[in-house]
Design a protein around this motif. Structure first.
Motif, short mmCIF file in Angstrom:
data_model
loop_
_atom_site.label_atom_id
_atom_site.label_comp_id
_atom_site.label_asym_id
_atom_site.label_seq_id
_atom_site.Cartn_x
_atom_site.Cartn_y
_atom_site.Cartn_z
N PHE A 180 0.83 -1.20 0.00
CA PHE A 180 0.00 0.00 0.00
C PHE A 180 0.87 1.25 0.00
N SER A 181 1.95 1.25 0.83
CA SER A 181 2.83 2.41 0.91
C SER A 181 3.47 2.70 -0.43
N GLN A 182 3.89 1.63 -1.10
CA GLN A 182 4.58 1.85 -2.37
C GLN A 182 3.63 2.33 -3.44
N GLN A 183 2.38 1.88 -3.38
CA GLN A 183 1.43 2.31 -4.40
C GLN A 183 0.96 3.75 -4.17
N HIS A 184 0.78 4.13 -2.92
CA HIS A 184 0.22 5.46 -2.63
C HIS A 184 1.26 6.43 -2.09
N PHE A 185 2.47 5.96 -1.90
CA PHE A 185 3.55 6.76 -1.33
C PHE A 185 3.16 7.40 0.00
N GLN A 186 2.46 6.65 0.82
CA GLN A 186 2.16 7.11 2.17
C GLN A 186 2.63 6.03 3.12
N PHE A 187 3.72 6.30 3.83
CA PHE A 187 4.31 5.27 4.68
C PHE A 187 3.81 5.35 6.11
N THR A 188 3.61 6.58 6.59
CA THR A 188 3.33 6.76 8.02
C THR A 188 2.10 6.00 8.47
N GLU A 189 0.98 6.19 7.74
CA GLU A 189 -0.29 5.67 8.26
C GLU A 189 -0.34 4.14 8.28
N PRO A 190 -0.09 3.46 7.14
CA PRO A 190 -0.20 1.98 7.21
C PRO A 190 0.76 1.36 8.20
N LEU A 191 2.00 1.85 8.26
CA LEU A 191 2.97 1.24 9.18
C LEU A 191 2.55 1.46 10.62
N THR A 192 2.03 2.65 10.92
CA THR A 192 1.60 2.90 12.30
C THR A 192 0.39 2.05 12.64
N VAL A 193 -0.53 1.93 11.68
CA VAL A 193 -1.73 1.12 11.94
C VAL A 193 -1.34 -0.31 12.29
N ILE A 194 -0.45 -0.91 11.50
CA ILE A 194 -0.13 -2.31 11.80
C ILE A 194 0.72 -2.42 13.07
N GLY A 195 1.56 -1.38 13.35
CA GLY A 195 2.32 -1.40 14.61
C GLY A 195 1.36 -1.46 15.80
N VAL A 196 0.33 -0.59 15.77
CA VAL A 196 -0.65 -0.57 16.86
C VAL A 196 -1.40 -1.90 16.89
N ALA A 197 -1.71 -2.43 15.69
CA ALA A 197 -2.44 -3.70 15.64
C ALA A 197 -1.63 -4.81 16.31
N PHE A 198 -0.33 -4.84 16.07
CA PHE A 198 0.50 -5.87 16.70
C PHE A 198 0.47 -5.74 18.21
N ILE A 199 0.58 -4.49 18.70
CA ILE A 199 0.57 -4.29 20.15
C ILE A 199 -0.76 -4.77 20.72
N LEU A 200 -1.87 -4.39 20.05
CA LEU A 200 -3.19 -4.77 20.55
C LEU A 200 -3.36 -6.29 20.56
#
Lengths: 242, 216
Positions: free
Chosen positions: B178-198
């Motif tokens: 997703f990051s590579q297609q939309h060039f937005q790294f912050t949001e997807p990486l943070t979302v999955i980081g939080v998901a892992f913690i949860l």
């Protein structure tokens, strides 16, 4: 395999070892700072340290590496050299695991030791430095030894970010030779040898440290048993004087 | 620092797909590691050293080398030998194999913790060997080791992102795509980081509840 390719692998070994040393140093600092903070008398310090541990232990090391490589630069406007980015991510993650070891070992020291320090009106820092740590550190070495091997295995993750470590050099050689079995066997063997050397090193360290507090290595309950006989001896001596 | 909720919304469908693959890999990997670990433990109790020695050496080797390189090994070497599996299958097997070398230690400790009286009682009752294991020793040993096995499941969860390296589209793989297609790294990486913690926090709560029920 040609000499040129071996050179590539050797350069990979060197990068892996550098990364291992740096991140192990950072992880040690973090684990002692956070682990000691978790035994602090102020609840807010304990809470923050606990929060740190939960967050960094909860997330995956690889996700952390991605985060440091891709989210930190646009968010804060500065970018780290790959080596330091890898060190930061691995050091912070494995430091969180290490802080649990430090906390556990500090809590396992006989409470009478701490009370003795209070009775002698040591400051909290003196108690930590002169009484608790010298007894707790030797007990930490075996779990830290396991963690160090985990950290070594963790360093291979930076190859996904294109850093030229051992795993990455393996991928390059695979592309050059178009065959995988040989090179990956070598790479796995090299990792195993490094892990073996680290385990041996830590065992030697444990022996020396336990010698320093007068217990035999390899006996987790040795410290307590030895302490009991020691205090018994002192008590008997006092009884004799009285 | 800019935070774009639109990107989070756009990423969410991919996130659910990725979470599903992650949990699938985790579940299958756990099953493999539980079964293989038990097999290793029982083999390590074999009467002849011709079995104990090779099993001990192989498991020690697997435990002390990076899972990532093992993944590469299986992913690239097996097809050369004419065995082709999907990336997910290879990944699940590698994770299961890697963690079975940890669970075998857990099982061993559990079996050693069964009191000697239980063995002697089984002997006194003239129970056959198989029945001694399945009806007396293992039920007691496995009850004891559930918490420790659960901890390894949580570790396994945190190692599933490595499957991304062999093209499996689990959570991190989805986020990177997703990051590579939309060039937005912050949001997807943070979302999955939080998901892992949860997820790992929920899992640890679940585990604590299970521990209270099983270990008395």
């Amino acid at each position: 395999m040609t000499t040129g390719l071996w050179e590539l692998v050797l350069r990979g070994v060197w990068t892996t070892i550098q990364l291992l040393v740096y991140s192990a140093l950072l992880a040690t600092v973090v684990s002692f700072a956070v682990g000691m903070a978790r035994t602090h008398r102020l609840w807010i310090v304990r809470f923050l340290a606990g929060f740190y541990t939960e967050v960094f232990r909860g997330t995956s090391a690889l996700v952390m590496i991605f985060w440091v490589f891709f989210v930190l630069p646009p968010a804060f406007g500065w970018q780290l050299v790959p080596m330091w980015a890898g060190t930061l991510a691995l050091g912070l993650t494995y430091g969180a695991y290490g802080s649990e070891i430090v906390r556990g070992a500090l809590n396992a020291v006989d409470p009478a030791q701490r009370e003795g320090g209070i009775a002698l009106s040591f400051t909290p820092w003196q108690r930590m430095r002169l009484i608790l740590l010298p007894q707790a550190v030797p007990e930490m070495i075996p779990p830290f030894s396991n963690l160090l091997v985990e950290l070594l295995k963790g360093t291979s993750l930076v190859s996904i970010m294109g850093m030229g470590d051992l795993a990455f050099s393996g991928n390059l050689v695979r592309l050059a030779l178009q065959q995988s079995a040989e090179i990956y066997t070598y790479i796995l063997l090299i990792y195993f040898v490094i892990a073996f050397a680290l385990t041996r090193l830590m065992r030697g360290l444990e022996k020396r440290l336990k010698h320093g507090v007068g217990t035999a290595p390899g006996t987790p309950s040795g410290a307590r048993a030895a302490k009991k006989t020691q205090t018994g001896g002192v008590g008997a001596a006092e009884g004799g004087v009285a | 620092m800019t935070w774009d909720w639109g990107a989070v919304r756009a990423f969410l469908p991919h996130f659910w797909d990725g979470l599903l693959v992650t949990l699938e890999a985790l579940a299958l990997g756990s099953v493999i590691s539980f079964v293989l670990g038990l097999v290793w433990t029982l083999l390590m109790r074999a009467p002849t050293r011709w079995v104990r020695w090779p099993v001990g050496a192989v498991t020690e080797f697997v435990r002390n080398t990076p899972l990532l390189v093992q993944l590469f090994f299986l992913f690239y070497v097996l097809p050369e030998r004419g065995l082709t599996f999907s990336a997910l299958t290879t990944g699940v097997f590698a994770i299961g194999l890697h963690y079975s070398t940890y669970t075998m230690q857990v099982y061993r400790a559990g079996i050693e913790a069964v009191p000697a009286g239980q063995w002697e009682a089984a002997l006194a009752l003239n129970l056959p060997r198989r029945r001694t294991w399945t009806a007396v020793i293992l039920p007691q040993a496995i009850r004891r080791v559930v918490p420790a096995l659960g901890n390894y499941v949580i570790s396994m969860l945190k190692d599933t992102p490595m499957l991304m390296a062999i093209t499996v589209l689990e959570m991190l793989g989805r986020a990177r795509l997703f990051s590579q297609q939309h060039f937005q790294f912050t949001e997807p990486l943070t979302v999955i980081g939080v998901a892992f913690i949860l997820v790992s926090y929920l899992a640890s709560l679940l585990l604590r509840a299970l521990e209270r029920r099983l270990v008395r």
